[in-house]
Design a protein around this motif. Structure first.
Motif, PDB file in Angstrom:
ATOM      1  N   ARG A 158    -114.526 -61.486  51.753  1.00 56.99           N
ATOM      2  CA  ARG A 158    -113.833 -60.496  52.580  1.00 56.99           C
ATOM      3  C   ARG A 158    -112.320 -60.647  52.461  1.00 56.99           C
ATOM      4  O   ARG A 158    -111.580 -59.698  52.680  1.00 56.99           O
ATOM      5  N   ASN A 159    -111.867 -61.863  52.117  1.00 53.65           N
ATOM      6  CA  ASN A 159    -110.437 -62.140  51.960  1.00 53.65           C
ATOM      7  C   ASN A 159    -109.976 -61.849  50.526  1.00 53.65           C
ATOM      8  O   ASN A 159    -109.230 -62.619  49.916  1.00 53.65           O
ATOM      9  N   SER A 160    -110.449 -60.714  49.961  1.00 51.36           N
ATOM     10  CA  SER A 160    -110.119 -60.394  48.573  1.00 51.36           C
ATOM     11  C   SER A 160    -109.710 -58.938  48.438  1.00 51.36           C
ATOM     12  O   SER A 160    -109.914 -58.129  49.352  1.00 51.36           O
ATOM     13  N   ARG A 161    -109.139 -58.618  47.284  1.00 52.10           N
ATOM     14  CA  ARG A 161    -108.754 -57.236  46.999  1.00 52.10           C
ATOM     15  C   ARG A 161    -108.922 -56.977  45.511  1.00 52.10           C
ATOM     16  O   ARG A 161    -108.699 -57.855  44.670  1.00 52.10           O
ATOM     17  N   LEU A 162    -109.320 -55.745  45.188  1.00 49.40           N
ATOM     18  CA  LEU A 162    -109.432 -55.302  43.791  1.00 49.40           C
ATOM     19  C   LEU A 162    -108.076 -54.821  43.325  1.00 49.40           C
ATOM     20  O   LEU A 162    -107.381 -54.090  44.038  1.00 49.40           O
ATOM     21  N   ILE A 163    -107.682 -55.211  42.101  1.00 53.06           N
ATOM     22  CA  ILE A 163    -106.420 -54.736  41.546  1.00 53.06           C
ATOM     23  C   ILE A 163    -106.635 -54.346  40.091  1.00 53.06           C
ATOM     24  O   ILE A 163    -107.602 -54.752  39.446  1.00 53.06           O
ATOM     25  N   GLY A 164    -105.693 -53.556  39.561  1.00 45.60           N
ATOM     26  CA  GLY A 164    -105.656 -53.262  38.133  1.00 45.60           C
ATOM     27  C   GLY A 164    -106.528 -52.114  37.705  1.00 45.60           C
ATOM     28  O   GLY A 164    -107.603 -51.877  38.258  1.00 45.60           O
ATOM     29  N   ARG A 165    -106.037 -51.381  36.707  1.00 48.68           N
ATOM     30  CA  ARG A 165    -106.819 -50.338  36.059  1.00 48.68           C
ATOM     31  C   ARG A 165    -107.052 -50.704  34.598  1.00 48.68           C
ATOM     32  O   ARG A 165    -108.165 -50.646  34.101  1.00 48.68           O
ATOM     33  N   ARG A 166    -105.959 -51.121  33.934  1.00 42.76           N
ATOM     34  CA  ARG A 166    -106.087 -51.529  32.533  1.00 42.76           C
ATOM     35  C   ARG A 166    -107.016 -52.729  32.400  1.00 42.76           C
ATOM     36  O   ARG A 166    -107.783 -52.842  31.458  1.00 42.76           O
ATOM     37  N   PHE A 167    -106.953 -53.613  33.380  1.00 40.94           N
ATOM     38  CA  PHE A 167    -107.728 -54.850  33.343  1.00 40.94           C
ATOM     39  C   PHE A 167    -108.092 -55.171  34.788  1.00 40.94           C
ATOM     40  O   PHE A 167    -107.303 -55.731  35.529  1.00 40.94           O
ATOM     41  N   LYS A 168    -109.294 -54.758  35.226  1.00 41.66           N
ATOM     42  CA  LYS A 168    -109.676 -54.863  36.635  1.00 41.66           C
ATOM     43  C   LYS A 168    -109.944 -56.319  37.012  1.00 41.66           C
ATOM     44  O   LYS A 168    -110.686 -57.034  36.340  1.00 41.66           O
ATOM     45  N   LEU A 169    -109.317 -56.747  38.125  1.00 36.39           N
ATOM     46  CA  LEU A 169    -109.418 -58.123  38.599  1.00 36.39           C
ATOM     47  C   LEU A 169    -109.660 -58.140  40.099  1.00 36.39           C
ATOM     48  O   LEU A 169    -109.489 -57.125  40.779  1.00 36.39           O
ATOM     49  N   VAL A 170    -110.016 -59.326  40.607  1.00 29.74           N
ATOM     50  CA  VAL A 170    -110.114 -59.537  42.058  1.00 29.74           C
ATOM     51  C   VAL A 170    -109.211 -60.707  42.425  1.00 29.74           C
ATOM     52  O   VAL A 170    -109.259 -61.762  41.785  1.00 29.74           O
ATOM     53  N   HIS A 171    -108.385 -60.506  43.440  1.00 27.50           N
ATOM     54  CA  HIS A 171    -107.577 -61.584  43.990  1.00 27.50           C
ATOM     55  C   HIS A 171    -108.214 -62.045  45.294  1.00 27.50           C
ATOM     56  O   HIS A 171    -108.365 -61.257  46.225  1.00 27.50           O
ATOM     57  N   VAL A 172    -108.610 -63.326  45.342  1.00 24.75           N
ATOM     58  CA  VAL A 172    -109.158 -63.912  46.557  1.00 24.75           C
ATOM     59  C   VAL A 172    -108.022 -64.667  47.233  1.00 24.75           C
ATOM     60  O   VAL A 172    -107.416 -65.563  46.637  1.00 24.75           O
ATOM     61  N   LEU A 173    -107.730 -64.297  48.475  1.00 26.76           N
ATOM     62  CA  LEU A 173    -106.541 -64.784  49.161  1.00 26.76           C
ATOM     63  C   LEU A 173    -106.887 -65.837  50.203  1.00 26.76           C
ATOM     64  O   LEU A 173    -107.774 -65.646  51.036  1.00 26.76           O
ATOM     65  N   PHE A 174    -106.155 -66.954  50.145  1.00 28.59           N
ATOM     66  CA  PHE A 174    -106.262 -68.018  51.140  1.00 28.59           C
ATOM     67  C   PHE A 174    -104.850 -68.273  51.673  1.00 28.59           C
ATOM     68  O   PHE A 174    -104.149 -69.162  51.180  1.00 28.59           O
ATOM     69  N   GLY A 175    -104.424 -67.478  52.630  1.00 26.25           N
ATOM     70  CA  GLY A 175    -103.038 -67.564  53.074  1.00 26.25           C
ATOM     71  C   GLY A 175    -102.125 -67.171  51.928  1.00 26.25           C
ATOM     72  O   GLY A 175    -102.245 -66.094  51.350  1.00 26.25           O
ATOM     73  N   ARG A 176    -101.210 -68.063  51.570  1.00 20.41           N
ATOM     74  CA  ARG A 176    -100.302 -67.796  50.457  1.00 20.41           C
ATOM     75  C   ARG A 176    -100.906 -68.147  49.108  1.00 20.41           C
ATOM     76  O   ARG A 176    -100.362 -67.806  48.067  1.00 20.41           O
ATOM     77  N   ASP A 177    -102.026 -68.846  49.127  1.00 17.19           N
ATOM     78  CA  ASP A 177    -102.689 -69.235  47.879  1.00 17.19           C
ATOM     79  C   ASP A 177    -103.582 -68.093  47.412  1.00 17.19           C
ATOM     80  O   ASP A 177    -104.284 -67.457  48.200  1.00 17.19           O
ATOM     81  N   MET A 178    -103.539 -67.825  46.108  1.00 11.04           N
ATOM     82  CA  MET A 178    -104.332 -66.731  45.553  1.00 11.04           C
ATOM     83  C   MET A 178    -105.099 -67.231  44.328  1.00 11.04           C
ATOM     84  O   MET A 178    -104.531 -67.861  43.439  1.00 11.04           O
ATOM     85  N   ILE A 179    -106.399 -66.960  44.298  1.00 11.10           N
ATOM     86  CA  ILE A 179    -107.242 -67.302  43.159  1.00 11.10           C
ATOM     87  C   ILE A 179    -107.637 -66.000  42.468  1.00 11.10           C
ATOM     88  O   ILE A 179    -108.193 -65.100  43.100  1.00 11.10           O
ATOM     89  N   GLU A 180    -107.352 -65.900  41.178  1.00 14.98           N
ATOM     90  CA  GLU A 180    -107.654 -64.685  40.424  1.00 14.98           C
ATOM     91  C   GLU A 180    -109.026 -64.807  39.770  1.00 14.98           C
ATOM     92  O   GLU A 180    -109.315 -65.801  39.099  1.00 14.98           O
TER      93      GLU A 180
END
Length: 463
Positions: free
Chosen positions: A86-108
């Motif tokens: 739930r703490n994630s977001r979809l990004i990108g069109r050329r190369f679709k990725l998910v960023h999982v957010l833990f406060g300021r830390d982000m795991i791609e």
């Protein structure tokens, strides 16, 4: 042309050969891995998906470096990952990725990519006429994903279930020998994404690796492909190249492989002209600015792109300003017009966000005033919000060999004095008529002319 005596190992890597390296045979330890990254792969594994830490983080751990980012590769689709976190977001069109957010830390998190050729022309994979990948959301297996990565040393996967490292392209051996080797046919891979040439230079500088011959050879011929890359993306790449803590070596490699000109054409032209004219301080200014940036990065001190761009674009701006002055334009308007022109033209190659371009212009605009040291302006200049950046740039110019009549030293000294000392120093400057080039000529006060001699006072002593 490739040497016929080159070994088979120097040929392009076209097929994966899976090697599993058990925990007791590699140096990657969970103690040095982000807890949040481990949470992501463990969560994916617990839901029945394959998930691995991959790429530069594993390479750096092999080299006893400290990774800044931890990336995950999985067979879960971006939508599946998004549903799990739930703490994630979809990004990108050329190369679709998910960023999982833990406060300021982000795991791609990226889904395993497959070879796009069999999908060429379909919606998930589009190419430009030059072969550049415009969209790449073709998914495949772990083996497919390894072959879609750029360099062998970045195709290493860490399995959190048994703590092994999976190597498909003999990347561990290339780490051992300090070799940077592109996966697949280099010419094709550079056409797919010309930024890979910049990444090759960046990794060679950062890791002190030597490029494999087949990886190195095409670069000099393909640099012009960078002109097709969006300027906003190239701005980000320039920051990675020159603000990594290895800026001096990176800059020298960019020049060696003729990749600097597509990024900074006006600067490259000005540098070449200066070197032909034996004007060494122009080149020295850029080197000194990069040394300063490298020191700050190593000391974990903040750096601003504005300062770096001010140094990189100063040579063409000064040359254009001189041309305008030679044509009869006063110095201040000449500097202002040259600044606007050079920055506008540069944005066609590497976009510069307005907050940085405005600061570049502020740094440049203050140079003339800092050089002149007009007594009435000293206090206001010291209070100027961009004084420190402009002062640092002035000192940098002196360090590079530019003759500024010791202006940098003067501003250094006045900052070290108390209020009484400053007033004395400013008074001393006033008694000498300001900077030497100003001379001892004093301006006469404009008097209101009498009606009978107005015509004779049309030309006053003011200038």
């Amino acid at each position: 042309m490739r040497n016929r005596n080159q070994t088979k190992r120097s040929q392009p890597i076209l097929d994966p050969e899976k090697t599993i390296i058990p925990r007791d045979k590699h140096p990657v330890s969970r103690r040095n891995i982000s807890d949040n990254a481990l949470k992501v792969i463990n969560r994916l594994n617990s839901q029945g998906y394959e998930a691995y830490l991959v790429g530069g983080c594993i390479r750096d751990l092999y080299l006893d470096l400290h990774p800044k980012d931890f990336d995950v590769a999985t067979n879960a689709s971006p939508e599946d990952v998004r549903r799990l976190f739930r703490n994630s977001r979809l990004i990108g069109r050329r190369f679709k990725l998910v960023h999982v957010l833990f406060g300021r830390d982000m795991i791609e998190v990226a889904t395993f990519r497959a070879n796009h050729e069999q999908h060429h022309g379909q919606e998930k994979s589009r190419h430009s006429d030059s072969g550049r990948i415009l969209r790449d959301n073709v998914y495949g297996t772990m083996e497919d994903d390894a072959m879609r990565r750029d360099f062998t040393v970045n195709a290493l996967y860490y399995d959190g279930r048994d703590f092994s490292v999976v190597d498909f392209c003999n990347g561990v051996e290339d780490i051992r020998t300090g070799t940077l080797r592109l996966i697949g046919d280099p010419v094709t891979r550079y056409h797919e994404d010309p930024v890979r040439m910049l990444r090759a230079v960046r990794f060679a500088a950062k890791l002190n690796f030597t490029m494999a011959p087949e990886t190195e050879q095409p670069i000099n011929e393909l640099g012009q492909l960078l002109r097709d890359i969006p300027s906003a993306r190239l701005f980000d790449e320039v920051l990675k190249l020159l603000q990594s803590g290895h800026g001096v070596k990176t800059f020298e490699l960019l020049r060696e492989y003729q990749l600097f000109a597509p990024l900074f054409p006006a600067t490259d032209h000005a540098l070449n002209e200066a070197l032909n004219e034996q004007d060494k301080h122009v080149y020295a200014l850029i080197i000194e600015s990069l040394k300063s940036t490298d020191r700050r990065v190593k000391q974990n001190r903040p750096v601003t792109p504005a300062f770096l761009f001010a140094a990189l674009l100063w040579p063409p701006m000064r040359r254009l300003a001189k041309e305008l002055i030679d044509q009869g334009m006063p110095p201040v308007p000449a500097f202002q017009q040259a600044s606007m022109t050079v920055i506008t033209n540069q944005c066609n190659h590497t976009a510069i966000p307005r907050r940085f371009s405005m600061m570049v212009r502020d740094i440049w605009d203050l140079q003339i005033r800092l050089e002149r040291r007009q007594p009435k302006l000293i206090e206001s200049l010291l209070e100027h919000p961009k004084f420190r950046a402009a002062y640092d740039f002035l000192v940098l110019r002196e360090q590079s060999g530019e003759n500024l009549s010791a202006a940098g030293q003067w501003w250094t000294e006045i900052q070290e004095l108390d209020e009484h000392g400053r007033h004395a120093m400013i008074k001393s400057l006033s008694s000498h008529g300001g900077q030497k080039k100003q001379g001892n000529k004093r301006r006469r006060r404009r008097r209101k002319p009498r009606s009978d001699d107005a015509a004779s006072n049309n030309q006053s002593g003011d200038s």
